[in-house]
Design an enzyme around this catalytic site. Structure first.
Site, mmCIF file in Angstrom:
data_model
loop_
_atom_site.group_PDB
_atom_site.id
_atom_site.type_symbol
_atom_site.label_atom_id
_atom_site.label_comp_id
_atom_site.label_asym_id
_atom_site.label_seq_id
_atom_site.Cartn_x
_atom_site.Cartn_y
_atom_site.Cartn_z
ATOM 1 N N ASP A 238 50.672 41.171 45.335
ATOM 2 C CA ASP A 238 50.096 39.847 45.064
ATOM 3 C C ASP A 238 48.699 40.139 44.502
ATOM 4 O OD1 ASP A 238 50.575 36.779 45.644
ATOM 5 O OD2 ASP A 238 48.525 37.133 46.301
ATOM 6 N N LYS B 90 54.231 36.824 54.440
ATOM 7 C CA LYS B 90 53.128 37.176 53.542
ATOM 8 C C LYS B 90 52.131 38.015 54.329
ATOM 9 C CE LYS B 90 51.612 36.399 49.294
ATOM 10 N NZ LYS B 90 52.334 36.183 48.030
HETATM 11 P P1 NDP Z 1 46.138 39.844 40.002
HETATM 12 O O1 NDP Z 1 45.272 40.442 41.052
HETATM 13 O O2 NDP Z 1 46.900 40.734 39.101
HETATM 14 O O3 NDP Z 1 45.271 38.865 39.081
HETATM 15 C C1 NDP Z 1 44.598 37.790 39.615
HETATM 16 C C2 NDP Z 1 43.820 37.109 38.504
HETATM 17 O O4 NDP Z 1 43.309 35.885 39.003
HETATM 18 C C3 NDP Z 1 42.617 37.916 38.047
HETATM 19 O O5 NDP Z 1 42.352 37.636 36.704
HETATM 20 C C4 NDP Z 1 41.505 37.382 38.939
HETATM 21 O O6 NDP Z 1 40.206 37.507 38.408
HETATM 22 C C5 NDP Z 1 41.881 35.917 39.058
HETATM 23 N N1 NDP Z 1 41.402 35.421 40.365
HETATM 24 C C6 NDP Z 1 41.778 35.834 41.593
HETATM 25 N N2 NDP Z 1 41.107 35.194 42.549
HETATM 26 C C7 NDP Z 1 40.293 34.360 41.906
HETATM 27 C C8 NDP Z 1 39.359 33.416 42.350
HETATM 28 N N3 NDP Z 1 39.108 33.224 43.663
HETATM 29 N N4 NDP Z 1 38.704 32.697 41.398
HETATM 30 C C9 NDP Z 1 38.958 32.888 40.078
HETATM 31 N N5 NDP Z 1 39.845 33.782 39.601
HETATM 32 C C10 NDP Z 1 40.480 34.493 40.506
HETATM 33 O O7 NDP Z 1 47.101 38.843 40.801
HETATM 34 P P2 NDP Z 1 48.490 38.209 40.315
HETATM 35 O O8 NDP Z 1 48.461 37.966 38.859
HETATM 36 O O9 NDP Z 1 49.568 39.005 40.918
HETATM 37 O O10 NDP Z 1 48.476 36.813 41.104
HETATM 38 C C11 NDP Z 1 47.950 35.609 40.526
HETATM 39 C C12 NDP Z 1 48.512 34.404 41.257
HETATM 40 O O11 NDP Z 1 49.939 34.412 41.143
HETATM 41 C C13 NDP Z 1 48.244 34.352 42.763
HETATM 42 O O12 NDP Z 1 48.099 32.995 43.152
HETATM 43 C C14 NDP Z 1 49.499 34.920 43.374
HETATM 44 O O13 NDP Z 1 49.695 34.484 44.722
HETATM 45 C C15 NDP Z 1 50.531 34.317 42.445
HETATM 46 N N6 NDP Z 1 51.831 34.974 42.431
HETATM 47 C C16 NDP Z 1 51.936 36.310 42.123
HETATM 48 C C17 NDP Z 1 53.180 36.912 42.090
HETATM 49 C C18 NDP Z 1 53.367 38.326 41.652
HETATM 50 O O14 NDP Z 1 54.525 38.730 41.480
HETATM 51 N N7 NDP Z 1 52.325 39.087 41.408
HETATM 52 C C19 NDP Z 1 54.391 36.171 42.491
HETATM 53 C C20 NDP Z 1 54.180 34.760 42.705
HETATM 54 C C21 NDP Z 1 52.932 34.220 42.706
HETATM 55 P P3 NDP Z 1 39.165 38.527 39.075
HETATM 56 O O15 NDP Z 1 39.597 39.887 38.619
HETATM 57 O O16 NDP Z 1 37.833 38.116 38.554
HETATM 58 O O17 NDP Z 1 39.276 38.348 40.560
#
Ligand code: NDP
Length: 450
Positions: free
Chosen positions: A171, A131
């Site tokens: 991510d 990662k």
């Molecule tokens: P994105 O950046 O596309 O979206 C993240 C979302 O989560 C946004 O709505 C963001 O809101 C919110 N968010 C992030 N950090 C925080 C925080 N500290 N508190 C509250 N809300 C938060 O990321 P992904 O959708 O790709 O990833 C989301 C999760 O899924 C993560 O845990 C990631 O590790 C996991 N994941 C992702 C994969 C992928 O293929 N993309 C694969 C497997 C797991 P805001 O804009 O306000 O920050």
């Protein structure tokens, strides 16, 4: 609520992890959750004890930390820190995403890399765990600033990558735009069009259909399997999906397709509650096209309500899909969910539930799918992208989705059967950790002391 005790052979190993990695709380949490499941495995497999597999698996093979200097639009020099933790390559090249978020530090990258080892093992595909990321905050930056940052980041990272060595993906904060800038810089520096060096690529430059949708679709398939194992389905279920990024959006889409209704989503500023069902096209326009905040949803869907600073887990639902970030559901939130009639939780995010919250779900015997199993569809489809790149082929959407669906069904069944075999039927945490661990551990023993 106190943590479950560790097996007497495992406690000193955990204490050593704490001593060697001070202050890395998320990493400690991720290691402890796995070790809590492994006591019975040590009894069945004394060779893992003899070969010190657990001690080795807790120590990354390589950790890279580097300076990322870049210039903002005003011409000012900015400095961020870049990370790549190459955790374990017993099953294949290091594989795992890059996260750009101001909260990123070594402990977060190590927890994510550690989880990734077992998740990738569960997919049944030949990928190791790693990662990376940076404390860079993409929010509010211009496309030019994002490009200059990504180019600088890749100018150091490229030397550690390769299709047989280390293959990053996206991510939080890293999507198609960022991967494009990084792939462009990799190609420029190396003078090689090495498609297999990154996954999540755009469709015109080596990407795979379904990769964008894969984590959300996969998590929804996993929950559908958990429900099926209980003679139930998504049909008619009220669902809540936290976040509004890549994972959340495609989770909402698939749940709607499978007959459920998503009534809430969120971002770090607040929660949207739409009792009539979230309008996915509107969320996509705000997040994917305008790169805006979810609060503006309620200005355009008058029946919806925006709750600034709200807690999404207070909204009653049958199925909860945390899809934002780590530790977003604590013990209190878990109790609220169970009290309000939640029967299934599928983790799209990595480690979104605290240890207290996990205990509440397990004690209530609801269907609880931990992230390393439930969200493995993203990395699995990345591995399918690597297969297509290696054979210079591209598969149809239908075929790729079918492969993803089969993989998620297999992961579900493996976790389910392993939980039964180890005397804890229905406990997908045990199932995922034990099944994921055994495969990596066996490979590590076979490969000798490396
Ligand atoms: P994105 O950046 O596309 O979206 C993240 C979302 O989560 C946004 O709505 C963001 O809101 C919110 N968010 C992030 N950090 C925080 C925080 N500290 N508190 C509250 N809300 C938060 O990321 P992904 O959708 O790709 O990833 C989301 C999760 O899924 C993560 O845990 C990631 O590790 C996991 N994941 C992702 C994969 C992928 O293929 N993309 C694969 C497997 C797991 P805001 O804009 O306000 O920050």
């Amino acid at each position: 609520m106190s943590a479950a005790p560790l097996d007497e052979k495992l406690e000193p190993i955990f204490q050593e992890v704490l001593r060697r990695n001070p202050g890395e709380l998320e990493f400690h949490q991720a290691v402890r959750e796995v070790l809590e499941c492994l006591g019975p495995v040590m009894v069945k497999h004394p060779e893992f004890v003899e070969h010190k597999v657990i001690e080795r698996i807790c120590e990354p093979e390589r950790q890279i930390i580097f300076r990322v200097p870049w210039q903002d639009d005003k011409g000012e020099v900015q400095i961020n820190r870049g990370f790549r933790v190459e955790f374990n390559s017993a099953l294949g090249p290091y594989k795992g995403g890059l996260r750009f978020h101001p909260s990123v530090y070594l402990g977060i990258i190590k927890f994510l890399g550690f989880e990734q080892i077992f998740k990738n093992s569960l997919t049944g595909l030949p990928i190791g765990g790693g990662k990376g990321g940076s404390d860079f905050d993409p929010k509010g930056k211009s496309d030019g600033e994002i490009m200059r940052f990504c180019q600088s980041f890749m100018t150091e990272l490229y030397r550690h990558l390769g299709e047989y060595t280390d293959v990053p993906a996206g991510d939080i904060g890293v999507g198609g735009r960022e991967l494009g800038f990084m792939f462009g810089q990799y190609k420029r520096i190396t003078n090689r069009y090495e498609s297999g060096v990154l996954t999540g690529k755009g469709l015109t430059w080596g990407g795979s259909l379904v990769r964008t949708e894969a984590t959300g679709y996969g998590a929804s398939f996993f929950v559908a399997e958990m429900l099926r194992a209980r003679g139930d389905s998504f049909d008619g279920k009220t669902c809540v999906v936290s976040g509004s990024g890549n994972v959340a959006i495609y989770t909402i889409e698939k749940i709607h397709e499978m007959g459920g209704k998503v009534v809430a989503c969120s971002d770090s500023n607040g929660v949207i509650y739409a009792e009539h069902g979230i309008d996915l096209a509107l969320v996509q326009r705000i997040k994917e096209v305008e790169r805006g905040r979810i609060g503006s949803y309620a200005e355009r869907d008058r029946k919806a309500r925006y709750i600034p600073g709200g807690n999404i887990w207070d909204i009653p639902c049958h199925v909860a899909m945390p899809s934002a970030t780590q530790n977003e559901i604590n013990g209190r939130d878990a109790r609220t969910l169970v009290k309000n009639g939640c029967i299934a939780v599928g983790e799209g995010a990595n480690m979104p539930t605290t240890p207290d919250g996990i205990r509440v779900f397990l004690d209530a015997k609801i269907a609880y799918g931990p992230g390393k199993a439930a969200n493995a569809g993203g990395v699995a489809t990345s591995a399918l992208e690597m297969q297509q790149n290696a054979s210079r082929d591209s598969w149809s959407f239908e075929y790729t989705e079918k492969r993803l669906h089969e993989i998620m069904r297999n992961i579900h069944d493996l976790c389910y059967q392993t939980a039964e075999e180890y005397g804890t039927p229905g406990n997908y945490v045990n199932g995922a950790n034990i099944a994921g661990f055994i495969k990596v551990a066996s490979a590590m023993v076979a490969l000798g002391l490396i």
